[in-house]
Scaffold this active site. Structure first.
Site, short mmCIF file in Angstrom:
data_model
loop_
_atom_site.label_atom_id
_atom_site.label_comp_id
_atom_site.label_asym_id
_atom_site.label_seq_id
_atom_site.Cartn_x
_atom_site.Cartn_y
_atom_site.Cartn_z
N TYR A 1 -10.09 -35.94 -29.87
CA TYR A 1 -10.83 -35.47 -28.70
C TYR A 1 -12.13 -34.77 -29.11
O TYR A 1 -12.58 -33.83 -28.45
CB TYR A 1 -9.95 -34.55 -27.82
CG TYR A 1 -8.65 -35.22 -27.43
CD1 TYR A 1 -8.64 -36.29 -26.53
CD2 TYR A 1 -7.43 -34.84 -28.00
CE1 TYR A 1 -7.46 -36.94 -26.20
CE2 TYR A 1 -6.24 -35.49 -27.66
CZ TYR A 1 -6.26 -36.53 -26.76
OH TYR A 1 -5.09 -37.17 -26.43
N CYS B 1 -28.53 -25.54 -24.10
CA CYS B 1 -28.91 -24.43 -23.23
C CYS B 1 -27.79 -24.06 -22.27
O CYS B 1 -27.89 -24.30 -21.06
CB CYS B 1 -30.18 -24.78 -22.49
SG CYS B 1 -31.49 -25.17 -23.64
N GLU C 1 3.50 -42.37 -27.46
CA GLU C 1 2.05 -42.54 -27.33
C GLU C 1 1.30 -41.38 -27.98
O GLU C 1 0.56 -40.66 -27.30
CB GLU C 1 1.67 -42.61 -25.84
CG GLU C 1 2.37 -43.68 -25.04
CD GLU C 1 2.18 -43.49 -23.52
OE1 GLU C 1 1.63 -42.46 -23.08
OE2 GLU C 1 2.59 -44.41 -22.78
N PRO C 2 1.48 -41.15 -29.27
CA PRO C 2 0.80 -40.00 -29.87
C PRO C 2 -0.70 -40.24 -30.07
O PRO C 2 -1.11 -41.35 -30.41
CB PRO C 2 1.49 -39.88 -31.24
CG PRO C 2 1.95 -41.25 -31.56
CD PRO C 2 2.25 -41.93 -30.24
N GLY C 3 -1.49 -39.23 -29.80
CA GLY C 3 -2.93 -39.31 -30.07
C GLY C 3 -3.28 -38.25 -31.10
O GLY C 3 -3.46 -38.51 -32.29
N1 LLP Z 1 -0.27 -40.68 -23.16
C1 LLP Z 1 -0.89 -40.31 -22.03
C2 LLP Z 1 -0.50 -40.95 -20.77
C3 LLP Z 1 -1.86 -39.30 -22.06
O1 LLP Z 1 -2.45 -38.93 -20.94
C4 LLP Z 1 -2.21 -38.70 -23.31
C5 LLP Z 1 -3.24 -37.67 -23.38
C6 LLP Z 1 -1.56 -39.14 -24.47
C7 LLP Z 1 -0.58 -40.12 -24.36
C8 LLP Z 1 -1.85 -38.58 -25.83
O2 LLP Z 1 -1.54 -37.24 -25.91
P1 LLP Z 1 -1.62 -36.47 -27.33
O3 LLP Z 1 -0.55 -37.05 -28.21
O4 LLP Z 1 -2.98 -36.69 -27.88
O5 LLP Z 1 -1.37 -35.06 -26.97
N2 LLP Z 1 -8.89 -33.57 -24.25
C9 LLP Z 1 -7.72 -32.76 -24.43
C10 LLP Z 1 -6.44 -33.58 -24.49
C11 LLP Z 1 -6.25 -34.48 -23.29
C12 LLP Z 1 -5.00 -35.31 -23.37
C13 LLP Z 1 -4.99 -36.34 -22.30
N3 LLP Z 1 -3.87 -37.21 -22.34
C14 LLP Z 1 -7.90 -31.91 -25.69
O6 LLP Z 1 -8.94 -31.99 -26.31
O7 LLP Z 1 -7.05 -31.10 -26.02
#
Ligand code: LLP
Length: 417
Positions: free
Chosen positions: A373, A345, A276-278
């Site tokens: 994000y 502010c 599940e990469p974001g």
């Molecule tokens: N799967 C689940 C269940 C998650 O909770 C997340 C991210 C991902 C996949 C994706 O993770 P990634 O591959 O993007 O690391 N707002 C924060 C990051 C919060 C991540 C929340 N969960 C930031 O700006 O660093």
């Protein structure tokens, strides 16, 4: 070189693919997010190619950037999706994504969201508690359906990342302890409208080492083995997201090395692998373009007040996150130490501290690595309309989200009669 292959200087002007950022600012105004179609595509293809020969599904974590043009691009490349709300499911479907390639994560799915996802026949619910499982069983029963489920296990592994984005320690609200998960997996008779199809974990975000992923995989594989020996066959393993990117001096593993390590560790099992990469798909594919409004020199500090703020990019204020800030036009003037701040502010409204830049008011700046994000966490704080989003495809500019108007901001509000 900028260090970001799709955002490069040509004759001292920073460009997105073939388009000068100066031109985008002139046509569409600032602040705006600018993405590169090529960077997004290459990142997806690097993940996909690294799985070669292995039954797999890449489920893009929609929360990282949920613009429907980006979802549509990934859908066209064959991607599945990881969603955490009914709203995200709606976006995936609107973008032409396949619900049957979609997994639903999150600790607090409500019954409306469960119904919506069952209706759409999603691939799997990643369930995080027994209470949630029991509710899902009831909802599925009223719809005369069987819900496909993975339990999200909390492997109690230290992801060594920022505490706010670390999720796999036993103190965190996410997932369930391994022994509890095992007990629930083996109590299928109590949940006639649930079918256990997968096993899931996600230990955190912006991980820069492979080791914690390996530790988590180890624990998940043990559980898989225990379940098998007790007669429960699981179809897929979901190892979550979390691969970090380079914002400045981090040295995360490459996408290829990360995927290869996961494949090697799970080489002896036949289950389909999901991830599940974001961030790793979108983070370095986008920037936030902003214009310097005023330079303010006080006895203590030099401030560059720019037109983007914490409501546009919350990461610096929220996590003290570092984003590279580059001049759109390189100039040879006097370099000073600047605090790059927005008009909101709050003292926490900054995009970068102590940046050595040569600046005049009116100069454009690019806040790098803002594709993940950034827009998805933006808000209307200080009644600031949200930024426009632009996708560059070689020399073509596509507006994928128009700048919000002030009218839209108040459209749902009513004065008392
Ligand atoms: N799967 C689940 C269940 C998650 O909770 C997340 C991210 C991902 C996949 C994706 O993770 P990634 O591959 O993007 O690391 N707002 C924060 C990051 C919060 C991540 C929340 N969960 C930031 O700006 O660093």
């Amino acid at each position: 070189m900028s260090g970001f292959p799709e955002f490069i200087y040509r004759n001292n002007e920073l460009c997105a693919e073939s388009v000068p950022l100066k031109q985008i600012a002139a046509e569409f105004g600032t602040p705006c997010y600018v993405y590169s179609r090529s960077a997004l595509t290459k990142a997806y293809q690097e993940f996909d190619a690294a799985f070669a020969g292995r039954d797999h599904l890449i489920c893009y974590a929609v929360k990282a950037n949920s613009n429907i043009a980006i979802l549509n691009l990934f859908a066209q490349l064959g991607s599945g999706f990881d969603i955490v709300s009914g709203g995200e499911l709606w976006r995936v479907m609107k973008a032409g994504g396949n619900p049957q390639k979609t997994v639903f994560s999150g600790v607090g799915k409500n019954t409306d969201e469960m119904r919506m996802a069952l209706d759409a026949n999603i691939l799997c619910f990643n369930v995080e508690s027994e209470a949630e499982l029991s509710t899902l069983n009831q909802v599925a029963q009223t719809m005369q359906k069987i819900a496909p489920v993975s339990l999200r296990v909390n492997p109690d592994v230290d992801a060594k990342t920022h505490p706010y984005i670390s999720t796999g320690l036993k103190e965190n609200k996410f997932g369930m302890p391994i022994n509890e998960a095992e007990r629930i997996y083996l109590s299928t008779h109590r949940y006639p409208h649930i079918r256990f199809t997968g096993l899931d974990c996600h230990i955190g975000s912006q991980l820069t080492e492979i080791e914690p992923f390996m530790q988590a995989s180890e624990k998940i594989l043990n559980l898989l083995n225990n379940l098998k020996s007790q007669g429960l066959e699981i179809e897929h393993l979901d190892l979550g997201g979390g691969l970090g990117i380079r914002y400045t001096h981090e040295t995360p593993p490459s996408i290829k090395d990360y995927v290869s390590a996961l494949c090697a560790r799970t080489g002896h099992i036949k289950q389909r692998l999901l991830i599940e990469p974001g961030r790793a798909l979108v983070g370095n594919s986008g920037i936030l373009l902003t214009q310097t409004e005023y330079l303010k020199h006080t006895p203590a500090r030099n401030f560059a007040i720019v037109d983007a703020a914490m409501n546009d990019l919350m990461r610096p204020a929220l996590y003290d996150a570092y984003h590279e800030i580059l001049p759109v036009i390189k100039r040879n003037g006097d370099v000073q130490n600047y605090q790059i701040v927005g008009p909101v502010c709050e003292t926490g409204d900054f995009l970068g501290h102590d940046r050595k830049l040569s600046l005049n008011s009116g100069d454009l700046l690019a806040v790098m690595s803002a594709g993940a994000y950034g827009m998805s966490m933006s808000s209307n704080y200080n009644t600031r309309p949200r930024a426009a989003e632009i996708m560059i495809d070689q020399d073509t500019i596509h507006v994928i989200r128009q700048r919000e108007t002030i009218d839209q901001l108040t459209a749902n509000e009513r004065i008392l009669p």
